[in-house]
Design a protein around this motif. Structure first.
Motif, mmCIF file in Angstrom:
data_model
loop_
_atom_site.group_PDB
_atom_site.id
_atom_site.type_symbol
_atom_site.label_atom_id
_atom_site.label_comp_id
_atom_site.label_asym_id
_atom_site.label_seq_id
_atom_site.Cartn_x
_atom_site.Cartn_y
_atom_site.Cartn_z
ATOM 1 N N ARG A 177 0.936 -1.360 -0.087
ATOM 2 C CA ARG A 177 0.052 -0.049 -0.164
ATOM 3 C C ARG A 177 0.912 1.215 -0.078
ATOM 4 O O ARG A 177 0.375 2.206 -0.788
ATOM 5 C CB ARG A 177 -0.890 -0.002 1.017
ATOM 6 C CG ARG A 177 -1.949 -0.980 1.027
ATOM 7 C CD ARG A 177 -2.913 -1.049 2.175
ATOM 8 N NE ARG A 177 -2.560 -1.695 3.282
ATOM 9 C CZ ARG A 177 -3.128 -1.872 4.480
ATOM 10 N NH1 ARG A 177 -4.134 -1.451 4.915
ATOM 11 N NH2 ARG A 177 -2.425 -2.545 5.478
ATOM 12 N N LEU A 210 1.186 5.037 -2.489
ATOM 13 C CA LEU A 210 0.731 6.146 -1.875
ATOM 14 C C LEU A 210 1.608 7.584 -1.770
ATOM 15 O O LEU A 210 1.171 8.502 -1.897
ATOM 16 C CB LEU A 210 0.326 5.828 -0.375
ATOM 17 C CG LEU A 210 0.010 6.837 0.664
ATOM 18 C CD1 LEU A 210 -1.509 7.452 0.132
ATOM 19 C CD2 LEU A 210 -0.177 6.056 2.074
ATOM 20 N N LEU A 234 -6.858 -4.058 0.804
ATOM 21 C CA LEU A 234 -7.225 -3.761 -0.494
ATOM 22 C C LEU A 234 -7.419 -2.017 -0.507
ATOM 23 O O LEU A 234 -7.746 -1.492 0.433
ATOM 24 C CB LEU A 234 -8.664 -4.183 -0.722
ATOM 25 C CG LEU A 234 -9.051 -5.541 -0.946
ATOM 26 C CD1 LEU A 234 -10.478 -6.005 -0.609
ATOM 27 C CD2 LEU A 234 -8.360 -6.163 -2.266
ATOM 28 N N THR A 235 -7.041 -1.542 -1.773
ATOM 29 C CA THR A 235 -7.422 -0.106 -1.992
ATOM 30 C C THR A 235 -8.140 0.081 -3.043
ATOM 31 O O THR A 235 -7.659 -0.079 -4.361
ATOM 32 C CB THR A 235 -5.932 0.693 -2.116
ATOM 33 O OG1 THR A 235 -5.135 0.518 -0.847
ATOM 34 C CG2 THR A 235 -5.957 2.242 -2.143
ATOM 35 N N TRP A 236 -9.231 0.761 -3.113
ATOM 36 C CA TRP A 236 -9.966 1.372 -4.157
ATOM 37 C C TRP A 236 -9.638 2.917 -4.563
ATOM 38 O O TRP A 236 -9.532 3.520 -3.729
ATOM 39 C CB TRP A 236 -11.466 1.140 -3.633
ATOM 40 C CG TRP A 236 -11.979 -0.026 -3.633
ATOM 41 C CD1 TRP A 236 -11.519 -1.238 -2.896
ATOM 42 C CD2 TRP A 236 -13.336 -0.724 -3.881
ATOM 43 N NE1 TRP A 236 -12.162 -2.319 -2.628
ATOM 44 C CE2 TRP A 236 -13.389 -1.896 -3.346
ATOM 45 C CE3 TRP A 236 -14.577 -0.305 -4.609
ATOM 46 C CZ2 TRP A 236 -14.500 -2.970 -3.443
ATOM 47 C CZ3 TRP A 236 -15.533 -0.844 -4.656
ATOM 48 C CH2 TRP A 236 -15.614 -2.235 -4.023
ATOM 49 N N SER A 239 -6.253 11.908 -5.935
ATOM 50 C CA SER A 239 -6.736 12.137 -4.624
ATOM 51 C C SER A 239 -7.437 13.481 -4.724
ATOM 52 O O SER A 239 -7.115 14.611 -5.571
ATOM 53 C CB SER A 239 -5.713 12.448 -3.320
ATOM 54 O OG SER A 239 -4.971 13.604 -3.679
ATOM 55 N N HIS A 299 -3.328 14.758 -0.574
ATOM 56 C CA HIS A 299 -2.174 14.046 -0.018
ATOM 57 C C HIS A 299 -1.799 12.821 -0.889
ATOM 58 O O HIS A 299 -0.764 12.442 -0.697
ATOM 59 C CB HIS A 299 -2.675 13.526 1.572
ATOM 60 C CG HIS A 299 -2.915 14.754 2.413
ATOM 61 N ND1 HIS A 299 -2.062 15.726 2.609
ATOM 62 C CD2 HIS A 299 -4.185 15.011 2.878
ATOM 63 C CE1 HIS A 299 -2.660 16.600 3.349
ATOM 64 N NE2 HIS A 299 -4.013 16.193 3.748
ATOM 65 N N GLY A 300 -2.814 12.020 -1.496
ATOM 66 C CA GLY A 300 -2.339 10.899 -2.168
ATOM 67 C C GLY A 300 -1.867 11.482 -3.653
ATOM 68 O O GLY A 300 -1.564 12.673 -3.820
ATOM 69 N N GLY A 326 -6.772 11.196 0.538
ATOM 70 C CA GLY A 326 -5.432 10.239 0.650
ATOM 71 C C GLY A 326 -4.789 10.429 2.325
ATOM 72 O O GLY A 326 -4.029 9.757 2.635
ATOM 73 N N ASN A 327 -5.346 11.448 2.988
ATOM 74 C CA ASN A 327 -4.991 11.441 4.287
ATOM 75 C C ASN A 327 -5.451 10.010 5.180
ATOM 76 O O ASN A 327 -4.639 9.721 6.004
ATOM 77 C CB ASN A 327 -5.508 12.648 5.152
ATOM 78 C CG ASN A 327 -7.249 12.597 4.884
ATOM 79 O OD1 ASN A 327 -7.838 12.400 4.280
ATOM 80 N ND2 ASN A 327 -7.579 12.696 6.333
ATOM 81 N N ARG A 342 -5.528 7.062 3.766
ATOM 82 C CA ARG A 342 -4.463 5.994 3.588
ATOM 83 C C ARG A 342 -3.208 6.048 4.140
ATOM 84 O O ARG A 342 -2.771 5.224 4.616
ATOM 85 C CB ARG A 342 -4.196 6.388 1.832
ATOM 86 C CG ARG A 342 -5.460 5.822 1.015
ATOM 87 C CD ARG A 342 -4.980 5.834 -0.482
ATOM 88 N NE ARG A 342 -4.116 4.888 -0.947
ATOM 89 C CZ ARG A 342 -3.348 4.887 -2.105
ATOM 90 N NH1 ARG A 342 -3.811 5.772 -2.847
ATOM 91 N NH2 ARG A 342 -2.598 3.847 -2.587
ATOM 92 N N MET A 343 -2.905 7.394 4.247
ATOM 93 C CA MET A 343 -1.737 7.837 4.958
ATOM 94 C C MET A 343 -1.594 7.482 6.342
ATOM 95 O O MET A 343 -0.698 6.560 6.954
ATOM 96 C CB MET A 343 -1.465 9.472 5.192
ATOM 97 C CG MET A 343 -1.136 9.841 3.929
ATOM 98 S SD MET A 343 0.662 9.863 3.394
ATOM 99 C CE MET A 343 0.755 10.563 1.820
ATOM 100 N N LEU A 388 -3.917 5.163 7.913
ATOM 101 C CA LEU A 388 -4.136 3.728 7.840
ATOM 102 C C LEU A 388 -2.856 2.804 7.431
ATOM 103 O O LEU A 388 -3.048 1.518 7.685
ATOM 104 C CB LEU A 388 -5.402 3.420 7.226
ATOM 105 C CG LEU A 388 -6.853 4.041 7.133
ATOM 106 C CD1 LEU A 388 -7.755 3.815 6.371
ATOM 107 C CD2 LEU A 388 -7.289 3.720 8.691
ATOM 108 N N THR A 389 -2.183 3.525 6.629
ATOM 109 C CA THR A 389 -0.853 2.584 6.005
ATOM 110 C C THR A 389 0.402 2.634 6.727
ATOM 111 O O THR A 389 1.129 1.733 7.093
ATOM 112 C CB THR A 389 -0.901 3.080 4.670
ATOM 113 O OG1 THR A 389 -2.234 2.624 4.269
ATOM 114 C CG2 THR A 389 0.039 2.019 3.949
ATOM 115 N N THR A 437 -10.067 1.999 1.956
ATOM 116 C CA THR A 437 -9.089 1.144 2.269
ATOM 117 C C THR A 437 -9.918 -0.002 3.116
ATOM 118 O O THR A 437 -10.810 0.251 3.866
ATOM 119 C CB THR A 437 -8.101 1.982 3.313
ATOM 120 O OG1 THR A 437 -7.421 2.996 2.460
ATOM 121 C CG2 THR A 437 -7.188 1.128 3.744
#
Lengths: 218, 495
Positions: free
Chosen positions: A148, A152, A183-185, A190, A204-205, B227-228, B230-231, B233-234, B276
């Protein structure tokens, strides 16, 4: 009494009308929604159209031209230092290196640390499943999708989607996935709508998502 | 520093304050109109929308019937996958668990994904008391946190602020921000990216909520955009998720309903940018220490209410806020509690009891009962039905069987209307009042104190007619008007 026992007891007390040994289960739930949406223009067309709607870049490329298309996409972003998911064909890495790109590959047990991830300009991965109706790509943490953090931290994500992995709608996608994998959808780059509900791409992504659909019919 | 919803005024006080703020009303009108139009467009794309709503409601009702079973099943699956499950009866217990888990890591800073349930628990305040700084990473939550403000919308907590106001907040409170920052949303979002980037990269502990947990697989699901999520959580080594027990779905395939209902109802998108899903701890991918805190905090109280329990279907999409004529005018803070809008008007009293305080007592009345909220709810919560039910509960709780002024008035009216002689006398008396007020068409605020002053202060009562219908009929026809009895006979004789 533990908190768990307390909560379970409260639930049973709250529902004296439910006997604890019967699950009403699936047979009482109506499921008349469509398992498969109608897509007259074809799933690959719809997928590309919906991905583009999210302000992502999307191209349909014959299999043989994929390394060239990746190299062109990277050049377009001025990306020189690039991670490539370990599960992608070795030939692609060779071709990218030959095109003057500094290719980094993660191997199990030797993952890139945060500093190494931050030094990357872009990442290239495959994908597990894609949904035409919503323009969604799903990564499953496999060697092809990459772990992941890899998709990212870098600011550009180039994602390869095979036409065989595109399904029509959400129900078909869930049926293909292994629930217990990470899993990442992903539906576009972002974005945020937090200021006056106006959509802004890129927070952020990865701020750039470039999708290459491997389609030998083009 | 963020603030918690503690000691807030009851709805009428908060609403009055909000209505006097023209900037707030303009911001709200713009935002809710935008999202309403977008939502209608993406929902019109799905011909089976009503079927998805029916399935969504039925799945959530099944969760309410067998929640004990599903929670134990989830715990077994999540634990087998290397995760740790904790149970919390209330907010204080959840906060204690989280504080202890963070302390065990030795860290004093955590990054947070936007989570309503942690606002409900006032977790940030509990962490601060324990010397732990919680950094909100969702753009809107960050804005609210930097401003020392309160969230005013479930999905877009800073919906009450304009771009100009946000720019001011960033310039004053965001360390390292550029002096030439503009009010362009892209520029504002860019400055948040820069501000949070190094904090994400060094974070050791992440805290989140969850949109769904799946009983048969032990999976947690978080939907987000920036995406914060994902940051958080990852990247950290430790991840702690606080999840209300009603967030359950029985099976993996139930997601096929909710992954269609939620994004279209909340941000009005076909799909949100990032989702996620994780099941316990994943080897060599993401956090090693993965915890979930299963929180009751009044949910079992709501479950025990046969009419109110449908509120536990709620997936926090906020579609009901965006269509509500009351919310559009007063905003979220007027509701005085963590869940604003129509859903908050029922959820807060159901979780805490209508007798909890003035806020809970006032909320069931914070509605015109127009029913738009029910029409848009993706899980078909009949909010007007629950509001009326709770209004009844408030009346019972407030008066303890002793009738209040409203009920006394209704009883008196019933007594008079049942007796034609008394009604005639009352009408003659009202005719005299009408003659006395012949220069006016309405009666304004009565110069008295208490509930009657409040009631008449907000309404224009028409001046009563000088003569009643019966009196007019007698004068113009020289006969008695038909009684209800003879009128009925006449009707039944008509073919």
């Amino acid at each position: 009494m533990s908190a768990k026992d307390d909560i379970i007891t409260r639930i049973r007390t709250a529902r004296p009308d439910v006997s604890s040994d019967t699950l009403s289960g699936a047979h009482t739930i109506p499921r008349n929604y469509l398992r498969s949406p109608s897509i007259p223009e074809g799933i690959v067309n719809r997928f590309c159209e919906r991905v583009a709607d999210y302000k992502a870049r999307v191209e349909r490329v014959p299999a043989a031209d994929i390394p060239t298309a990746i190299a062109a996409a990277l050049k377009d972003m001025d990306a020189t230092r690039v991670a490539v998911a370990a599960g992608l064909p070795e030939g692609w890495r060779t071709a990218l290196t030959a095109a003057g790109i500094d290719v980094v590959t993660e191997t199990p047990g030797a993952e890139l640390d945060i500093d190494a991830l931050q030094s990357l300009d872009a990442v290239v991965t495959g994908s597990a499943v894609a949904i035409a109706d919503t323009g969604t790509i799903i990564l499953d943490g496999s060697a092809t999708s990459g772990r992941r953090a890899l998709t990212l931290v870098p600011d550009t994500h180039i994602c390869i989607v095979s036409v065989e992995d595109i399904v029509d709608g959400v129900p078909a996608a869930l049926a293909r996935l292994t629930p217990t994998s990470p899993l990442t959808w992903i539906s576009g780059p972002s974005a945020t709508s937090d200021i006056e509900l106006q959509r802004v791409e890129g927070v952020h992504g990865p701020r750039t998502l470039h999708v290459l659909v491997v389609d030998s019919s083009v | 520093m963020s603030r918690a919803f503690i000691g807030m005024p009851a709805f009428p006080v908060g609403a009055k304050e909000a209505l006097n703020d023209p900037q707030l009303r303009s911001n709200l009108r713009h935002a809710t109109t935008t999202i309403r139009d977008k939502r209608s467009r993406v929902i019109a794309e799905l011909p089976d929308w009503e079927d998805l709503r029916l399935s969504g409601a039925a799945i959530k009702d099944d969760v309410g019937r067998h929640l004990d079973r599903y929670l134990e099943q989830f715990e077994a699956e999540f634990t087998a996958a290397g995760g740790h499950v904790h149970w919390a009866r209330d907010a204080a217990e959840a906060n204690r668990i989280v504080v202890d888990l963070v302390r065990a890591t030795g860290e004093t800073e955590v990054v947070k994904v936007k989570s309503m349930v942690t606002v409900e628990c006032a977790l940030n305040e509990a962490l601060a008391e324990a010397g732990i700084t919680a950094l909100e990473t969702d753009l809107a939550e960050l804005i609210v946190q930097l401003a020392g403000d309160l969230p005013s919308h479930i999905l877009v907590p800073a919906i009450h602020l304009s771009r100009g106001e946000i720019r001011e907040i960033f310039l004053e409170n965001m360390s390292g921000v550029r002096d030439d920052l503009t009010d362009d949303p892209a520029d504002l979002a860019g400055s948040a990216r820069t501000y949070l980037r190094k904090r994400f990269m060094s974070a050791k502990v992440g805290i989140s909520g969850a949109n769904f947990m799946i009983a048969d697989t032990g999976t947690l699901v978080v939907l987000e955009s920036e995406g914060n999520g994902r940051m958080c959580l990852t990247l950290p080594e430790t991840l702690i998720s606080v999840v209300g027990i009603e967030k359950m779905l029985p099976t993996w395939s139930d997601l096929e309903v909710f992954m269609q209902l939620l994004p279209r109802s909340s941000t009005a998108e076909r799909m949100n940018p990032y989702t996620t899903m994780w099941t316990g701890a994943h080897a060599d991918d993401g956090p090693k220490n993965v915890h979930v805190v299963l929180l009751d905090n009044g949910r079992t109280r709501a479950l025990a209410d046969p009419v109110g329990r449908q509120a536990l279907r709620c997936i926090r999409c906020s579609a009901c806020l965006n269509v509500c004529p009351v919310y559009e005018r007063v905003g979220g803070k007027a509701y005085g509690s963590v869940y604003p809008g129509p859903i908050g008007a029922i959820l807060n009293p159901l979780l805490h009891g209508v007798d909890n305080g003035p806020v809970e007592r006032s909320l069931p009345f914070a509605s015109t009962l127009c029913g738009r909220c029910f029409e848009v709810c993706p899980v078909r919560i009949d909010i007007p039905e629950v509001l009326i039910h709770l209004r009844g509960r408030v009346v019972e709780e407030t008066h303890h069987g002793v009738p209040g002024p409203e009920e006394l008035g209704m009883r008196a009216a019933g007594f008079v209307l049942a007796k034609p002689g008394l009604l005639g006398a009352a009408q003659r008396a009202l005719g005299l009042v009408a003659r006395a007020l012949r220069h006016r068409s309405t009666i304004g605020a009565l110069p008295i104190q208490g509930w009657a002053a409040n009631w008449t202060g907000a309404r224009d009562i028409p001046v009563p007619p000088r003569q009643s219908f019966r009196r007019w009929w007698r004068r113009s026809h020289k006969t008695q008007p038909p009684t209800p009895h003879t009128a009925q006979q006449t009707r039944s004789e008509t073919p």
